[in-house]
Design an enzyme around this catalytic site. Structure first.
Site, PDB file in Angstrom:
ATOM      1  N   TYR A 142       0.853  -1.187   0.000  1.00  0.00           N
ATOM      2  CA  TYR A 142       0.000   0.000   0.000  1.00  0.00           C
ATOM      3  C   TYR A 142       0.889   1.236   0.000  1.00  0.00           C
ATOM      4  O   TYR A 142       1.825   1.342   0.793  1.00  0.00           O
ATOM      5  CB  TYR A 142      -0.890   0.009   1.253  1.00  0.00           C
ATOM      6  CG  TYR A 142      -1.780   1.219   1.377  1.00  0.00           C
ATOM      7  CD1 TYR A 142      -2.816   1.451   0.472  1.00  0.00           C
ATOM      8  CD2 TYR A 142      -1.596   2.139   2.405  1.00  0.00           C
ATOM      9  CE1 TYR A 142      -3.645   2.566   0.593  1.00  0.00           C
ATOM     10  CE2 TYR A 142      -2.424   3.255   2.539  1.00  0.00           C
ATOM     11  CZ  TYR A 142      -3.455   3.459   1.635  1.00  0.00           C
ATOM     12  OH  TYR A 142      -4.268   4.566   1.767  1.00  0.00           O
ATOM     13  N   ASP A 237       9.123   2.766  -0.244  1.00  0.00           N
ATOM     14  CA  ASP A 237       8.071   3.361   0.569  1.00  0.00           C
ATOM     15  C   ASP A 237       8.330   2.950   2.013  1.00  0.00           C
ATOM     16  O   ASP A 237       8.008   1.838   2.426  1.00  0.00           O
ATOM     17  CB  ASP A 237       6.694   2.901   0.103  1.00  0.00           C
ATOM     18  CG  ASP A 237       5.583   3.541   0.933  1.00  0.00           C
ATOM     19  OD1 ASP A 237       5.900   4.159   1.977  1.00  0.00           O
ATOM     20  OD2 ASP A 237       4.407   3.414   0.546  1.00  0.00           O
ATOM     21  N   LYS A 270       4.371   8.643   9.004  1.00  0.00           N
ATOM     22  CA  LYS A 270       4.144   8.020  10.313  1.00  0.00           C
ATOM     23  C   LYS A 270       5.162   8.481  11.377  1.00  0.00           C
ATOM     24  O   LYS A 270       4.983   9.558  11.913  1.00  0.00           O
ATOM     25  CB  LYS A 270       4.060   6.507  10.148  1.00  0.00           C
ATOM     26  CG  LYS A 270       2.837   6.176   9.246  1.00  0.00           C
ATOM     27  CD  LYS A 270       2.393   4.746   9.234  1.00  0.00           C
ATOM     28  CE  LYS A 270       1.022   4.638   8.576  1.00  0.00           C
ATOM     29  NZ  LYS A 270       0.974   3.991   7.280  1.00  0.00           N
TER      30      LYS A 270
HETATM   31  C1  LIG Z   1       0.329   4.480   5.953  1.00  0.00           C
HETATM   32  C2  LIG Z   1       1.042   4.234   4.694  1.00  0.00           C
HETATM   33  C3  LIG Z   1       0.914   5.097   3.591  1.00  0.00           C
HETATM   34  C4  LIG Z   1      -0.069   6.216   3.556  1.00  0.00           C
HETATM   35  O1  LIG Z   1       0.173   7.197   4.511  1.00  0.00           O
HETATM   36  P1  LIG Z   1      -1.022   8.178   4.943  1.00  0.00           P
HETATM   37  O2  LIG Z   1      -0.365   9.135   5.864  1.00  0.00           O
HETATM   38  O3  LIG Z   1      -2.063   7.314   5.575  1.00  0.00           O
HETATM   39  O4  LIG Z   1      -1.526   8.810   3.700  1.00  0.00           O
HETATM   40  C5  LIG Z   1       1.724   4.870   2.498  1.00  0.00           C
HETATM   41  N1  LIG Z   1       2.597   3.841   2.465  1.00  0.00           N
HETATM   42  C6  LIG Z   1       2.722   2.992   3.489  1.00  0.00           C
HETATM   43  C7  LIG Z   1       3.715   1.890   3.406  1.00  0.00           C
HETATM   44  C8  LIG Z   1       1.937   3.149   4.626  1.00  0.00           C
HETATM   45  O5  LIG Z   1       2.048   2.264   5.620  1.00  0.00           O
END
Ligand SMILES: *Cc1c(COP(=O)(O)O)cnc(C)c1O
Length: 433
Positions: A142, A237, A270
Site C-alpha cells: 500500500y 516506501d 508516520k
Molecule cells: C500508511 C502508509 C501510507 C499512507 O500514509 P497516509 O499518511 O495514511 O496517507 C503509504 N505507504 C505505506 C507503506 C503506509 O504504511
C-alpha cells in the site's frame, strides 16, 4: 457519557461508515469500533473508560508511546509560537537535516502532510526525472490512495493493473504494472519486456500492509540490479518502516545484507511526524532539483512543513536517536512475538510470527507446517476466521491489536515487560477459547 455503540450510531449519521479512514470501522473483524477518549504511554482508554494496551500506536507513529513529555513540551512551545505561517521556518531545515543525517541515500527531502501525498509526489518526480510513464508496484503493498496506486494485478503475467477503487478510470492506471511480491521470475520478465519504459518501482521493503512480509534478500538484490541496469528508479516506501524497524529504516537493514545497497528514492511518514500530519520524500540532489521551484515537476502544500508537526517530529527523532533505543525496542518486540508463538504452540494453534525493530506481524497459518507467507496470495490463504476470533478475544481482555489481518502491529518504547507479559497471558486465554 456515551457508549462506543452510541457514538458509532451518531457517527454513522454524519460520517460515511462512521469513520474517517475505513479500517477503523472494524469491518474486517466485525463488532463496534472503540471510540478513543485519551491515551498515555502504552495505553488507550475508550469512551466507556475501558483501558487497552495499544499495539496500533496510530498505525505506527507513536513509537515513544502516547504523551511523551519531551514531545509534548516541544508541541506546546511550537503551538504557542504559531500554528502555521505559509512561509519557511528553521524547524523545517532542522528536520530535513535530521532525516538526511540518518538516511544516507537521501540528500534532500521535501516535507508534506501525509504518506499518500509523499508517495504520489515521489512518483510524479520519478516520472519527471526519467521522462518515462510506467511504474511498477507489488500486489499487497500500500502506498497511499493516489489514483495511480489503487491498482491490483490483472490476470496473467505482468499485465496492466486494474483499479481497486470505483472512481479510478482504467486509463489512469494504464501505466501502473502490478507484480507479485518476492517473485523474481515475474520481475525479470517484466523488465525484459518493458524495463526501459519504467520510471520507478515502488516497494514496501518490509511490507506492513499485508501484515508482515519481508522482501527476500535475493529478490531485493535482483530488483536493485534490474533498476540500475534499465535506468528505473527504485523507490522505497518507508512510510511504515522508516525510523520504525531501525533508525535508518528498512534500507539500513537491507544495506547490512546486501553490500552497498541503497534505494534511489525514499518516502517517509508516520514516525517522522510523531503523531502529527507530516511525511516526506527524498532522493539525490540531482533528482530533487527537478522539483518546483527549481525544476519542472510541480509539487506544493499549504500546510507542508507545518511548524507544530515539525516540532513534534523533531522531538520524536531526538528521542529515538538516543543510544540503545532500537536495541531495547527490538528486544521487547521480539520477546512478545516469541511469547505469542510459545502460547500458540502450547494451544496447538498453527502460528508464525516475525518482527524487525518495533514492528511485528503474525499469521494463523492454514497448516501447522506452512512457513511465513511470502506474498499477498499466501497471506490471503492464512486463517482469517481464527484471526478475527483472536482479535476479539484479545480486545475483550484489554489488548488492542490492528482490526484486520492485513495489518502489522507496533510496540512502543513505553511498552514494559509487564505489558508484554500481560499480552502473552491474554493470548494464552484467547487461544484456549
Ligand atoms: C500508511 C502508509 C501510507 C499512507 O500514509 P497516509 O499518511 O495514511 O496517507 C503509504 N505507504 C505505506 C507503506 C503506509 O504504511
Amino acid at each position: 457519557m456515551s457508549s462506543n455503540e452510541q457514538l458509532f450510531q451518531r457517527a454513522q449519521g454524519v460520517i460515511p461508515g462512521g469513520v474517517n479512514s475505513p479500517v477503523r470501522a472494524f469491518r474486517a473483524v466485525g463488532g463496534t469500533p472503540r471510540f478513543i477518549q485519551r491515551a498515555q504511554g502504552a495505553y488507550m482508554w475508550d469512551a466507556e473508560g475501558t483501558k487497552y494496551i495499544d499495539y496500533i500506536g496510530s498505525w505506527g507513529p507513536m513509537i515513544l508511546g502516547h504523551g511523551h513529555p519531551a514531545v509534548l513540551d516541544a508541541v506546546h512551545q511550537a503551538a504557542a509560537d504559531g500554528f502555521s505561517f505559509g512561509a519557511p521556518t528553521e524547524r523545517e531545515v532542522q528536520l530535513a537535516e535530521a532525516i538526511i543525517a540518518l538516511v544516507p541515500s537521501v540528500e534532500q527531502v521535501r516535507l508534506v502532510s501525509s504518506g499518500t501525498e509523499a508517495g504520489m509526489s515521489a512518483i510524479r518526480l520519478a516520472r519527471g526525472a526519467t521522462g518515462r510513464s510506467k511504474i511498477v508496484k507489488f500486489e499487497g503493498c500500500y502506498h497511499g490512495h493516489a489514483d495511480a496506486l489503487l491498482v491490483k494485478a490483472g490476470s496473467g503475467l505482468a499485465t496492466f493493473g486494474h483499479p481497486t477503487s470505483a472512481g479510478v478510470p482504467p486509463e489512469v492506471v494504464q501505466h501502473t504494472l502490478v507484480l507479485e511480491y518476492n517473485n523474481i521470475e515475474e520481475l525479470e520478465a517484466c523488465f525484459k519486456a518493458q524495463g526501459d519504459e519504467i520510471a520507478c518501482v515502488m516497494i514496501e521493503p518490509i511490507c506492513g500492509n499485508m501484515n508482515f512480509v519481508r522482501a527476500s534478500v535475493p529478490f531485493m538484490k535482483r530488483l536493485r540490479e534490474l533498476c540500475t541496469q534499465h535506468g528505473a528508479m527504485l523507490a522505497f516506501d518507508e512510510v511504515m518502516t522508516g525510523f520504525r524497524v531501525a533508525l535508518g529504516g528498512a534500507q539500513s537493514v537491507y544495506a547490512k545484507l546486501i553490500p552497498g545497497f541503497q534505494p534511489d528514492m525514499s518516502v517517509f511518514g508516520k514516525v517522522i511526524g510523531g503523531g502529527m500530519p507530516l511525511a516526506a520524500f527524498g532522493s539525490s540532489k540531482k533528482v530533487m532539483s527537478q522539483l518546483a521551484p527549481l525544476g519542472p515537476v510541480y509539487q506544493a502544500g499549504t500546510l507542508s512543513g507545518n511548524p507544530v508537526a515539525t516540532a513534534c517530529g523533531l522531538a520524536t527523532l531526538k528521542e529515538i536517536s538516543k543510544p540503545g533505543f532500537y536495541e531495547a525496542l527490538g528486544a521487547r518486540t521480539q520477546s512478545m512475538v516469541a511469547g505469542l508463538t510459545k502460547v500458540a504452540q502450547a494451544a496447538g494453534v498453527p502460528f508464525v510470527g516475525d518482527s524487525e525493530g518495533g514492528m511485528f506481524g503474525f499469521f494463523f497459518s492454514a497448516t501447522a507446517t506452512s512457513p511465513q507467507p511470502q506474498n499477498y496470495g499466501e497471506v490471503m490463504a492464512t486463517d482469517k476466521d481464527r484471526f478475527n476470533r483472536f482479535f476479539h478475544g484479545m480486545l475483550n481482555r484489554g489488548v488492542y491489536l490492528a482490526p484486520a489481518l492485513y495489518e502489522a502491529g507496533f510496540v512502543s518504547a513505553a511498552h514494559t515487560e509487564a505489558d508484554i507479559a500481560a499480552t502473552v497471558a491474554a493470548a494464552a486465554e484467547a487461544l484456549q477459547d
